[in-house]
Every structure is written in structure tokens, then in C-alpha cells.
Motif scaffolding. Structure first.
Motif, short mmCIF file in Angstrom:
data_model
loop_
_atom_site.label_atom_id
_atom_site.label_comp_id
_atom_site.label_asym_id
_atom_site.label_seq_id
_atom_site.Cartn_x
_atom_site.Cartn_y
_atom_site.Cartn_z
N ASP A 364 42.19 19.98 37.97
CA ASP A 364 40.88 19.79 38.60
C ASP A 364 40.73 20.63 39.88
OD1 ASP A 364 39.97 18.07 36.69
OD2 ASP A 364 40.51 16.25 37.77
N ILE A 365 41.76 21.40 40.21
CA ILE A 365 41.66 22.22 41.42
C ILE A 365 40.60 23.30 41.25
CG2 ILE A 365 42.87 23.91 42.86
CD1 ILE A 365 45.41 22.25 42.47
N GLU A 366 40.58 23.97 40.10
CA GLU A 366 39.62 25.07 39.89
C GLU A 366 38.17 24.61 39.96
OE1 GLU A 366 38.43 28.58 36.70
OE2 GLU A 366 40.17 27.29 36.31
N VAL A 371 33.09 24.39 43.45
CA VAL A 371 32.06 23.61 44.13
C VAL A 371 32.16 23.79 45.64
CG1 VAL A 371 31.27 21.26 44.63
CG2 VAL A 371 31.80 21.92 42.29
N GLU A 372 33.39 23.80 46.17
CA GLU A 372 33.57 23.98 47.61
C GLU A 372 33.09 25.35 48.07
OE1 GLU A 372 34.21 21.77 49.69
OE2 GLU A 372 34.99 20.15 48.45
N LEU A 373 33.31 26.38 47.25
CA LEU A 373 32.83 27.71 47.61
C LEU A 373 31.30 27.79 47.57
CD1 LEU A 373 35.43 30.03 45.80
CD2 LEU A 373 35.26 29.52 48.24
N GLY A 381 25.01 30.81 54.45
CA GLY A 381 23.84 31.61 54.12
C GLY A 381 24.19 32.94 53.47
N LYS A 382 25.32 32.99 52.80
CA LYS A 382 25.71 34.22 52.10
C LYS A 382 26.46 33.84 50.82
CE LYS A 382 30.26 34.97 54.25
NZ LYS A 382 31.12 35.92 54.97
N LEU A 383 26.41 34.71 49.83
CA LEU A 383 27.09 34.46 48.57
C LEU A 383 28.58 34.77 48.73
CD1 LEU A 383 27.02 33.79 45.55
CD2 LEU A 383 26.56 36.22 45.10
N VAL A 384 29.41 33.77 48.46
CA VAL A 384 30.87 33.94 48.55
C VAL A 384 31.43 34.01 47.14
CG1 VAL A 384 33.03 32.96 49.38
CG2 VAL A 384 30.94 32.68 50.73
N ARG A 385 32.19 35.08 46.86
CA ARG A 385 32.72 35.28 45.52
C ARG A 385 34.24 35.40 45.57
NH1 ARG A 385 29.78 40.66 44.70
NH2 ARG A 385 30.26 40.62 46.93
N MET A 386 34.87 35.07 44.43
CA MET A 386 36.32 35.21 44.29
C MET A 386 36.56 35.92 42.96
SD MET A 386 39.22 32.19 44.13
CE MET A 386 39.41 31.93 45.89
N ASN A 387 37.16 37.11 43.02
CA ASN A 387 37.38 37.83 41.76
C ASN A 387 38.49 37.18 40.94
OD1 ASN A 387 39.90 38.73 42.72
ND2 ASN A 387 38.99 40.58 43.63
N LYS A 388 38.64 37.65 39.71
CA LYS A 388 39.58 37.04 38.78
C LYS A 388 41.00 37.03 39.32
CE LYS A 388 41.36 37.50 34.06
NZ LYS A 388 41.33 38.33 32.82
N ALA A 416 38.74 26.44 51.42
CA ALA A 416 37.57 27.14 50.89
C ALA A 416 36.66 27.62 52.01
CB ALA A 416 36.81 26.23 49.94
N THR A 417 36.47 26.78 53.01
CA THR A 417 35.61 27.15 54.14
C THR A 417 36.21 28.30 54.92
OG1 THR A 417 34.78 24.89 54.35
CG2 THR A 417 34.57 26.30 56.28
N ARG A 418 37.52 28.24 55.19
CA ARG A 418 38.16 29.32 55.97
C ARG A 418 38.11 30.64 55.21
NH1 ARG A 418 41.50 24.97 57.37
NH2 ARG A 418 42.90 25.42 55.62
N MET A 419 38.39 30.61 53.91
CA MET A 419 38.35 31.85 53.14
C MET A 419 36.93 32.42 53.11
SD MET A 419 41.01 31.40 49.92
CE MET A 419 39.97 30.20 49.09
N ALA A 420 35.94 31.53 52.99
CA ALA A 420 34.56 32.00 52.96
C ALA A 420 34.17 32.67 54.27
CB ALA A 420 33.63 30.82 52.66
N VAL A 421 34.56 32.07 55.39
CA VAL A 421 34.23 32.63 56.70
C VAL A 421 34.93 33.96 56.93
CG1 VAL A 421 34.50 32.27 59.19
CG2 VAL A 421 33.73 30.39 57.74
N LEU A 422 36.19 34.05 56.51
CA LEU A 422 36.98 35.26 56.77
C LEU A 422 36.73 36.38 55.77
CD1 LEU A 422 40.41 33.60 57.70
CD2 LEU A 422 38.75 34.64 59.26
N SER A 423 36.04 36.06 54.67
CA SER A 423 35.82 37.08 53.63
C SER A 423 34.84 38.14 54.10
CB SER A 423 35.30 36.42 52.35
OG SER A 423 34.04 35.82 52.59
N ASP A 424 35.17 39.39 53.87
CA ASP A 424 34.27 40.50 54.20
C ASP A 424 33.26 40.67 53.06
OD1 ASP A 424 35.56 41.07 56.59
OD2 ASP A 424 37.07 42.31 55.58
N SER A 425 31.99 40.68 53.43
CA SER A 425 30.91 40.81 52.44
C SER A 425 30.97 39.71 51.39
CB SER A 425 30.98 42.18 51.74
OG SER A 425 30.89 43.22 52.69
#
Length: 535
Positions: A364-366, A371-373, A381-388, A416-425
Motif C-alpha cells: 500500500d506504499i505506492e 496520493v501524497e504527491l 501549486g505545481k505539478l510534481v512528478r516521479m519518473n519510473k 512526499a512533501t520534502r521531495m516535492a519541495v526540493l524537486s526542480d521543475s
């Protein structure tokens, strides 16, 4: 051979007694049953109040005229007060218990058109519960000159009504999905628990106890239960929550039950309290094990009687609320230690559900991560993505035995929040995933410094008494073995993970047998270790 048709009905002193000599020109429900060519009655069991015996005899005679082949039996019933539910139900139940039903050879119809509303309701309940193995027969007066009127036969086996059955199924699925916050969880034990909670929410207002470690979502589930009940009109009041660990003494009493001005030092104004605020709604008490003895005693009375005294008041207040309690403590152990009331636990644990930690729900982690992302994307206010590649790396780290997830879904939300904030673009990379898990694992090692997490896990499997007899170094080792077992599909897979290094040094080995013997040393089996308590 065709079954016989048997009708059970009541002589109605209002509708059945109409007309006198002109009665054949008037519609009478009981007599009308025999006037339908397509409803052939072999036997009529006619219940009749003692004071209306004359009516029963007249109806029996008239019924024989319209249906000569029908056998009519009169049963005198004692309804001293036909509007007294208890007395009426007892009389009808006594009739049903002593009647020689033979459903293999006879079909039964219960006529519910005559009698008081109380009598009709009691007959309905006896049929619905299958105490009377029958269908309902409802008659209605004619629209024109047809003196027989109409009749309908109603089968209370709703499974035979495809559209109704389909609707109930869809509503159940909707509730199930709602209580999972719309997340397509995959853990079978968790899904079964939510399914049971769904049925309880539909049918009961009794207290619910949610147990499990910190951060598993007890508060969120309590709020979802409330929102579902409100959506379906089962509650009309507010959702009121209190973390009992945050209050002590007068502050706890005041927060729960309210107070009058001057009840204690600092009580400068009247206060209604949370129980009053939850009237008609739902009260969620998290960490209920932290309540003091006085609060426990008053809470017990408020649950049972819906009444309580605010502090400093000699006038009772009332509040009709549903209660949900949450705890990560072992309340039975607290009872043995004299810290929690046994009668209170007995009252709040009619429905107990243990929410599993994230460590025990790796599949159930995935879906929860996605949902958290999404939540993080909305907040930022931005689209956060995680590639394969990044997702695969994340799930590999997340399911690793070194990942403790000590704060469960709080950890997942945080990462999830920290990765979203630190992600470039808005792009989460494998480097970002690796960096975040290094930080997480350092934090988890600090959390595990006192060994509490390991001890709690081993106590869950062995019980606190058995753990008290273990050597200290056995506890973290056994905790690690339990975690690996729970994240492995088979005993062989768990053995290969645990004994990977020693396997390299041998040409052949039976790792599953080695693991079995290790567990047996603690009196445990694979099944005991891998099965997680769900409620």
C-alpha cells in the motif's frame, strides 16, 4: 405435488367489521383474500382479539361463502393494549413459536393490511427475521366496483430483487471506497477490516475503538466515518476531537464535560465542553488511555446514560453522541496495572479495529505515495512528478528491512512533501529519493535508540509476559526476523534474506528449515509471526 397456500391474518375491527347487513357491498380486507380467482387459499389462520370473537366467527363464515374449499381456523389473541409494542410482539411471537410450520409442504402468506400499525410492524419483524417463514400479503381497496380489490405478495428476501441487490452492492462499494479516502489499497487484511467497518457504520451507533501505532491514520479514519454517516443522515451534529494526552486534571475534566464559572481557579466563564458540542454528532477521543481515573468514570456514565455533570454544576447536562476512541496503548495491560477501568474498556471495545502500520502494508506504499504527491502538488501549486526509475528506487527503499516507518503515514506524508519541495521543475529524481532515504534512516535509527519499537513489535507477537523473560539482545534480533518475515511472501524467501551471507559460503542449505527452528525456539510458527491482527 403442489404446496398448500396458508394465510395468517388478523380480524380487523375497523375495516373488516364494516357494513353489517350491507357488508357484501363493502370491501373487507380479510374476506377479499378469498375473492381472487388467482389466489387459492387452502387454509386461513385467523387471529382474533378475544373481545372481537364475534367478528372472527362472522369472517370465518363469510370467507367460507366466497372460498368454500378453504379451511378457516380462529385463534383468540390477548391484546389488552393493541398499541403496546411489547405486549403485542410477545403475543404474536408466542403464536409463531407454537405454530407447526411445514415450509417444505406449505407456502405461508402473512396479511398485514388489518390491525393497528403496531401489530403490522410486529408481523413484519417476525417475517423479516424468518421466525415466521412467510411472504407478506398486502390487500388494497378497489378503485371501482370490483369488490375484491387488489393484492400484492412481497418477498422480504431482498437478494431476489436484482435491482435492489445491485443497488445495495454499489452503495457498499461506495462506502468502502469512501472510508479508504479514495485510495486503492491492496493489502487484503486492511481491505477486509475496512469492509467490516463499513457494515458497522451502516448498522450501529455503538462506540468504536481504533488501535494501532502512532501515525497509522486513526484520526483520519474517525473523520471519514463521521463524514460518511453525515452524508447518509445518520448524524446531524459536529465532529469533535480531543487528544487526551494533551490534558490533565481540571483541564481534562473541563474540556470534556464543561464547567460553571468559578468551578476552579481560572474558570472565569461558563464552558459547555466537548461532550455537549458533540450532541447529535461524533466525538473522537484519541489516546483514550491517557484519561485519568475521574474522567474515565464520568465518561463511562456519559456513554451509558447520555448524561453528565459539568464541573461545579448540580444540574445534569445531556448529549447524544457516537463515540470513537483511539489508542496506541495496550489497554488490557493498563487494566492489570490499575491504570484503566475494565468496565470502560468493555463499553468502548464492542467494535475494535487494529490499524496496521505502514511496515506491515508494503503493497500500500505506492498508492498512498501517489496520493501524497497529489496533495503536495495542490499545496505547492505545481505539478510534481516521479519518473519510473525514481518510483522503483523509492519502493525498493521503502520495502527494505532497514526502513522502519516508525511514524507510519506521517513519515510517508513528510517524505512526499520534502521531495516535492526540493524537486526542480516538479521532477523527483533517483538522487532525490536516495538523499531523502538517507535522512529518513538516520532519523529512524535515532527513534530506535531506546529499543521501544522493537519491544512493541515483539510484544505484539509474543505478549508482554513472554517478552519480560527474554534477554535484551534477543529482542532486537527477533524484531528484525519478524519484520523480514512479514515482508516476505514465503518462509523460503524470508530465509534467503536473513541468511544471505551464510548462504554464499555453503553449496546447499535449507534456509526455511533454519528459520522455522529459530522461531520454534521462541514458541512461534510462521503463521503466528506473519498474521497481523486486524480488529
Amino acid at each position: 405435488m403442489a404446496k398448500k397456500t396458508v394465510v395468517i391474518g388478523l380480524a380487523g375491527p375497523t375495516l373488516d367489521a364494516r357494513g353489517g347487513k350491507d357488508r357484501w357491498q363493502r370491501w373487507r380486507p380479510t374476506v377479499s383474500i378469498g375473492q381472487h380467482d388467482d389466489l387459492l387459499v387452502d387454509r386461513f389462520e385467523l387471529l382474533c382479539q378475544e373481545k372481537y370473537q364475534w367478528l372472527g366467527e362472522q369472517l370465518a363464515s363469510d370467507f367460507k361463502q366466497v372460498s368454500p374449499d378453504t379451511e378457516v381456523n380462529i385463534h383468540l389473541a390477548k391484546f389488552p393494549k393493541p398499541w403496546d409494542f411489547g405486549a403485542v410482539y410477545a403475543e404474536l411471537l408466542d403464536f409463531a413459536k407454537h405454530y407447526p410450520f411445514d415450509p417444505e409442504n406449505e407456502d405461508y402468506l402473512v396479511h398485514i393490511t388489518t390491525g393497528t400499525h403496531v401489530i403490522q410492524i410486529c408481523l413484519f419483524l417476525l417475517v423479516e427475521s424468518r421466525i415466521i417463514p412467510a411472504r407478506l400479503l398486502q390487500t388494497s381497496c378497489p378503485e371501482r366496483r370490483d369488490i375484491a380489490g387488489k393484492y400484492d405478495i412481497i418477498d422480504l428476501d431482498l437478494s431476489k430483487y436484482d435491482q435492489l441487490a445491485e443497488r445495495f452492492t454499489l452503495e457498499r462499494k461506495e462506502a468502502h471506497h469512501f472510508l479508504k479516502a479514495g485510495i486503492d489499497t491492496r493489502n487484503a487484511a486492511y481491505n477486509r477490516m475496512i469492509e467490516e467497518i463499513t457494515r458497522v457504520c451502516e448498522r450501529s451507533k455503538d462506540p468504536i475503538l481504533l488501535t494501532g501505532p502512532s501515525g497509522v491514520g486513526k484520526t483520519r479514519l474517525a473523520r471519514l466515518i463521521y463524514e460518511w454517516k453525515k452524508k447518509n443522515g445518520q448524524v446531524s451534529g459536529a465532529f469533535v476531537e480531543l487528544n487526551c494526552a494533551t490534558l490533565r486534571g481540571d483541564a481534562a475534566m473541563s474540556a470534556l464535560f464543561g464547567h460553571k464559572k468559578g468551578a476552579y481557579t481560572g474558570a472565569s466563564e461558563n464552558r459547555a465542553g466537548l461532550l455537549a458540542a458533540a450532541d447529535g454528532g461524533l466525538l473522537f477521543l484519541d489516546e483514550v488511555g491517557e484519561l485519568g481515573a475521574d474522567e474515565q468514570a464520568m465518561l463511562l456514565r456519559a456513554i451509558e446514560e447520555k448524561r453528565f455533570y459539568p464541573m461545579g454544576s448540580d444540574t445534569e447536562s445531556t448529549s447524544d453522541f457516537q463515540l470513537i476512541c483511539g489508542t496506541n496503548r495496550d489497554l488490557k495491560k493498563m487494566i492489570r496495572e490499575g491504570k484503566f477501568r475494565q468496565d470502560l474498556l468493555a463499553r468502548i471495545n464492542l467494535w475494535t479495529f487494529r490499524l496496521m502500520g505502514l511496515k506491515d502494508r508494503p503493497e500500500d506504499i505506492e498508492p498512498n505515495l501517489m496520493v501524497e504527491l497529489e496533495n503536495a502538488s495542490r499545496k505547492l501549486g505545481k505539478l510534481v512528478r516521479m519518473n519510473k526509475e525514481a518510483k522503483e528506487e523509492f519502493l525498493r527503499y521503502a520495502s527494505d528491512s532497514e526502513s522502519a516507518w516508525t511514524s507510519n503515514f506521517r513519515d510517508l506524508s513528510g517524505v512526499a512533501t520534502r521531495m516535492a519541495v526540493l524537486s526542480d521543475s516538479g521532477r523527483i529524481t533517483t538522487d532525490l529519493v536516495e538523499s531523502e532515504f538517507r535522512r529518513l534512516r538516520d532519523s529512524w535509527k535515532e527513534d530506535a535508540g531506546d529499543g521501544n519499537a522493537d519491544r512493541d513489535l515483539v510484544e505484539e507477537v509474543l505478549g508482554d509476559e513472554a517478552v519480560s523473560r527474554l534477554d535484551l539482545f534477543d529482542i532486537p534480533q527477533l524484531a528484525l526476523v519478524i519484520r523480514v518475515c512479514r515482508h516476505s511472501k514465503t518462509m523460503s524467501e524470508a530465509g534467503r534474506t536473513l541468511f544471505a551471507e551464510s548462504f554464499k559460503k555453503r553449496k546447499s542449505t535449507n534456509d526455511s528449515d533454519r528459520l522455522r527452528k529459530y522461531l520454534a525456539g521462541f514458541g512461534l510458527s510462521w503463521k503466528q509471526v506473519t498474521e497481523t491482527e486486524a480488529g
